[in-house]
Scaffold this motif. Structure first.
Motif, PDB file in Angstrom:
ATOM      1  N   LEU A   1      39.804 -13.354  58.886  1.00 13.23           N
ATOM      2  CA  LEU A   1      39.438 -14.054  57.656  1.00 13.23           C
ATOM      3  C   LEU A   1      38.538 -15.242  57.959  1.00 13.23           C
ATOM      4  O   LEU A   1      37.507 -15.453  57.292  1.00 13.23           O
ATOM      5  CB  LEU A   1      40.705 -14.508  56.938  1.00 13.23           C
ATOM      6  N   ARG A   2      38.908 -16.034  58.986  1.00  9.31           N
ATOM      7  CA  ARG A   2      38.084 -17.193  59.351  1.00  9.31           C
ATOM      8  C   ARG A   2      36.705 -16.759  59.834  1.00  9.31           C
ATOM      9  O   ARG A   2      35.698 -17.412  59.524  1.00  9.31           O
ATOM     10  CB  ARG A   2      38.790 -18.016  60.425  1.00  9.31           C
ATOM     11  N   PHE A   3      36.654 -15.662  60.580  1.00 12.30           N
ATOM     12  CA  PHE A   3      35.368 -15.196  61.095  1.00 12.30           C
ATOM     13  C   PHE A   3      34.430 -14.801  59.957  1.00 12.30           C
ATOM     14  O   PHE A   3      33.262 -15.210  59.915  1.00 12.30           O
ATOM     15  CB  PHE A   3      35.576 -14.003  62.033  1.00 12.30           C
ATOM     16  N   VAL A   4      34.955 -13.994  59.010  1.00 15.02           N
ATOM     17  CA  VAL A   4      34.106 -13.505  57.923  1.00 15.02           C
ATOM     18  C   VAL A   4      33.593 -14.655  57.067  1.00 15.02           C
ATOM     19  O   VAL A   4      32.393 -14.754  56.777  1.00 15.02           O
ATOM     20  CB  VAL A   4      34.873 -12.485  57.058  1.00 15.02           C
ATOM     21  N   PHE A   5      34.486 -15.575  56.662  1.00 15.88           N
ATOM     22  CA  PHE A   5      34.068 -16.633  55.741  1.00 15.88           C
ATOM     23  C   PHE A   5      33.451 -17.832  56.443  1.00 15.88           C
ATOM     24  O   PHE A   5      32.956 -18.738  55.792  1.00 15.88           O
ATOM     25  CB  PHE A   5      35.244 -17.046  54.866  1.00 15.88           C
ATOM     26  N   GLY A   6      33.460 -17.830  57.772  1.00  9.25           N
ATOM     27  CA  GLY A   6      32.751 -18.861  58.507  1.00  9.25           C
ATOM     28  C   GLY A   6      31.390 -18.418  58.986  1.00  9.25           C
ATOM     29  O   GLY A   6      30.654 -19.201  59.585  1.00  9.25           O
ATOM     30  N   HIS A   7      31.036 -17.166  58.713  1.00 15.16           N
ATOM     31  CA  HIS A   7      29.776 -16.609  59.206  1.00 15.16           C
ATOM     32  C   HIS A   7      28.693 -16.726  58.136  1.00 15.16           C
ATOM     33  O   HIS A   7      28.907 -16.336  56.986  1.00 15.16           O
ATOM     34  CB  HIS A   7      29.976 -15.141  59.598  1.00 15.16           C
ATOM     35  N   PRO A   8      27.518 -17.253  58.479  1.00  9.34           N
ATOM     36  CA  PRO A   8      26.477 -17.474  57.466  1.00  9.34           C
ATOM     37  C   PRO A   8      25.918 -16.194  56.854  1.00  9.34           C
ATOM     38  O   PRO A   8      25.346 -16.242  55.758  1.00  9.34           O
ATOM     39  CB  PRO A   8      25.383 -18.228  58.241  1.00  9.34           C
ATOM     40  N   VAL A   9      26.069 -15.067  57.535  1.00 12.76           N
ATOM     41  CA  VAL A   9      25.595 -13.793  56.990  1.00 12.76           C
ATOM     42  C   VAL A   9      26.721 -13.042  56.298  1.00 12.76           C
ATOM     43  O   VAL A   9      26.568 -12.556  55.175  1.00 12.76           O
ATOM     44  CB  VAL A   9      24.968 -12.924  58.107  1.00 12.76           C
ATOM     45  N   LEU A  10      27.854 -12.931  56.958  1.00 14.11           N
ATOM     46  CA  LEU A  10      28.952 -12.141  56.415  1.00 14.11           C
ATOM     47  C   LEU A  10      29.552 -12.758  55.152  1.00 14.11           C
ATOM     48  O   LEU A  10      30.016 -12.025  54.275  1.00 14.11           O
ATOM     49  CB  LEU A  10      30.038 -11.951  57.472  1.00 14.11           C
ATOM     50  N   ARG A  11      29.566 -14.089  55.057  1.00 14.53           N
ATOM     51  CA  ARG A  11      30.177 -14.716  53.885  1.00 14.53           C
ATOM     52  C   ARG A  11      29.472 -14.297  52.591  1.00 14.53           C
ATOM     53  O   ARG A  11      30.117 -13.746  51.688  1.00 14.53           O
ATOM     54  CB  ARG A  11      30.205 -16.238  54.039  1.00 14.53           C
ATOM     55  N   PRO A  12      28.156 -14.531  52.426  1.00 17.63           N
ATOM     56  CA  PRO A  12      27.528 -14.124  51.163  1.00 17.63           C
ATOM     57  C   PRO A  12      27.493 -12.610  50.982  1.00 17.63           C
ATOM     58  O   PRO A  12      27.624 -12.120  49.855  1.00 17.63           O
ATOM     59  CB  PRO A  12      26.117 -14.706  51.261  1.00 17.63           C
ATOM     60  N   LEU A  13      27.344 -11.872  52.077  1.00 19.10           N
ATOM     61  CA  LEU A  13      27.304 -10.416  51.962  1.00 19.10           C
ATOM     62  C   LEU A  13      28.656  -9.873  51.495  1.00 19.10           C
ATOM     63  O   LEU A  13      28.726  -8.997  50.625  1.00 19.10           O
ATOM     64  CB  LEU A  13      26.917  -9.802  53.306  1.00 19.10           C
TER      65      LEU A  13
ATOM     66  N   GLY B   1      37.263  -4.137  63.414  1.00 20.30           N
ATOM     67  CA  GLY B   1      38.346  -3.657  62.573  1.00 20.30           C
ATOM     68  C   GLY B   1      38.783  -4.690  61.564  1.00 20.30           C
ATOM     69  O   GLY B   1      38.995  -4.394  60.383  1.00 20.30           O
ATOM     70  N   ARG B   2      38.920  -5.934  62.021  1.00 22.97           N
ATOM     71  CA  ARG B   2      39.355  -6.998  61.122  1.00 22.97           C
ATOM     72  C   ARG B   2      38.297  -7.334  60.080  1.00 22.97           C
ATOM     73  O   ARG B   2      38.612  -7.610  58.924  1.00 22.97           O
ATOM     74  CB  ARG B   2      39.726  -8.243  61.942  1.00 22.97           C
ATOM     75  N   GLU B   3      37.027  -7.298  60.494  1.00 17.76           N
ATOM     76  CA  GLU B   3      35.962  -7.548  59.529  1.00 17.76           C
ATOM     77  C   GLU B   3      35.975  -6.490  58.439  1.00 17.76           C
ATOM     78  O   GLU B   3      35.909  -6.800  57.236  1.00 17.76           O
ATOM     79  CB  GLU B   3      34.603  -7.554  60.249  1.00 17.76           C
ATOM     80  N   ALA B   4      36.106  -5.215  58.841  1.00 12.39           N
ATOM     81  CA  ALA B   4      36.156  -4.135  57.856  1.00 12.39           C
ATOM     82  C   ALA B   4      37.397  -4.259  56.978  1.00 12.39           C
ATOM     83  O   ALA B   4      37.358  -3.980  55.780  1.00 12.39           O
ATOM     84  CB  ALA B   4      36.132  -2.777  58.557  1.00 12.39           C
TER      85      ALA B   4
END
Length: 419
Positions: A221-233, A357-360
């Protein structure tokens, strides 16, 4: 994994037997899935006389287990062999689908069984999709991800051409429960092909800590919402899932009851989307090599929003209503494939293997959770104010979803292409 010294030529994926087996497995599964996708709502709507609310509950309940478990499934997949997960998901889906023709033969099929089958199939489809997204980079090189995803999108497009048309004819000829038997067999063949893949998976990255699914889920969760690309996508995909899920419980009911389109004709209309998707798969790879991914995603999504408006616009004589649905299918699916293929490649490119896996799982949690709420709400509201108004809300929501993409870094290609 191959090194840069063994990089294959441009047509190398055709010479990659493991990718071809993976591709073949997904082709069989994709065609069969169309039988269930078309069949379950038709069983509910025509055989069991379900209402829009009933279909909303069917879609929502089928999504609920996957939504609740997806973050933990993602963390688990990061700690296990992904090919085994794919095979397990295929076998379990085949087993549960086989219960429908059996109970239909005994004349004992109920709406509860249809909901139960839909729930189990949706759960293990989520497991399969999460593992598949993480597994593809194992059998192809990083610079082949666009080509690989485009080929898999081509599979979906071809399945969309053949699957709904065959499903519509089979449902009219054999009835829906027996037509779904084809899907069960397709999952069995998919499992056989996956079992024949020979390339070993890379060593599992378990980290310094003992396994802890809660901690690893929070890390994802922290990785996805802390990432400048993955968060808006991810936020864009989640919002899209909400508005597009207005269509999931209502499209078949709208076409069959409100517009008077027979299942056979509806199958051929949906198959037109496969032709569009086939073009979109080719367009996705071509555009991905020539234009900014930010421009592709925003442009494709806005165009898709325009085309999907033809669904609630459909009305009048049968040929006019069917024509409007044909336009939405003939252009919409191609634009969606171009969008989703490049979005998937971007996600795979910026996500480390140990977190895929966690991102998906996080993506599925948000898209599935909002989709569940939308499907349940859509069926309830449609019974009170009409299906067409709800479909208009879903179509207009596609435009709103594109606003998240404006937050993507303008230099996303240069920063994350890996060149």
């Amino acid at each position: 994994m191959l090194t840069s010294m063994t990089r294959r030529p441009k047509d190398g994926l055709w010479q990659n037997p493991d990718f071809m087996r993976l591709w073949g497995a997904q082709t069989l599964s994709a065609i069969g899935t169309r039988f269930t996708r078309e069949g379950l709502p038709i069983i509910a709507a025509l055989t069991l006389d379900a209402s829009a609310t009933d279909l909303g509950i069917l879609v929502a309940l089928s999504m609920l287990p996957g939504v609740l478990l997806s973050p933990f499934v993602g963390a688990w997949i990061d700690r296990t062999r992904r090919r085994r997960v794919l095979i397990m998901a295929d076998l379990l889906r085949a087993a549960v689908l086989l219960t429908l023709p059996v109970m239909a033969w005994l004349d004992a099929i109920t709406i509860g069984q249809v909901i139960g089958v839909a729930t189990v199939v949706a759960l293990f489809s989520m497991v399969f999709q999460t593992a598949d997204n993480a597994y593809l980079p194992t059998v192809v090189e990083k610079d082949e991800l666009l080509e690989g995803n485009a080929k898999l999108a081509t599979t979906d497009a071809l399945a969309e051409i053949a699957g709904p048309a065959l499903a519509g004819v089979a449902i009219q000829t054999l009835t829906a429960p027996f037509a779904i038997l084809f899907d069960a067999l397709s999952y069995l063949w998919s499992a056989v092909l996956l079992a024949s893949i020979k390339r070993p998976e890379p060593p599992l990255v378990t980290g310094e800590h003992t396994p802890d699914l809660w901690r690893e889920t929070r890390e994802g969760l922290r990785f996805v919402f802390g990432h400048p690309v993955l968060r808006p996508l991810t936020l864009c995909l989640a919002t899209l899932a909400f508005f597009l899920s207005f269509f999931a419980p209502l499209y078949v009911l709208y076409a069959v009851r409100d517009l008077g389109i027979q299942p056979g004709l509806l199958g051929f209309i949906v198959a037109l989307g496969g032709i569009s998707g086939l073009v979109g798969a080719r367009l996705a790879a071509w555009a991905g090599r020539r234009f900014s991914v930010r421009r592709i995603l925003i442009g494709a999504l806005l165009a898709y929003g325009v085309v999907i408006c033809f669904i609630p616009l459909a009305q009048g004589p049968l040929w006019v209503a069917a024509g409007a649905l044909c336009i939405s299918q003939l252009f919409g699916d191609g634009l969606w494939v171009a969008f989703s293929t490049n979005a998937t490649v971007l996600r795979q490119t910026v996500t480390p293997d140990s977190l895929r896996g966690r991102e998906a799982g996080m993506v599925h949690l948000l898209t599935g959770g909002l989709g569940l709420i939308a499907a349940l709400t859509a069926g309830f509201v449609a019974d009170r104010i009409g299906i067409r108004i709800v479909l208009w809300a879903g179509a207009l929501g596609v435009f709103a979803s594109s606003l998240w993409l404006l937050a993507l870094p303008r230099n996303v290609d240069q920063r994350y292409s890996g060149d």
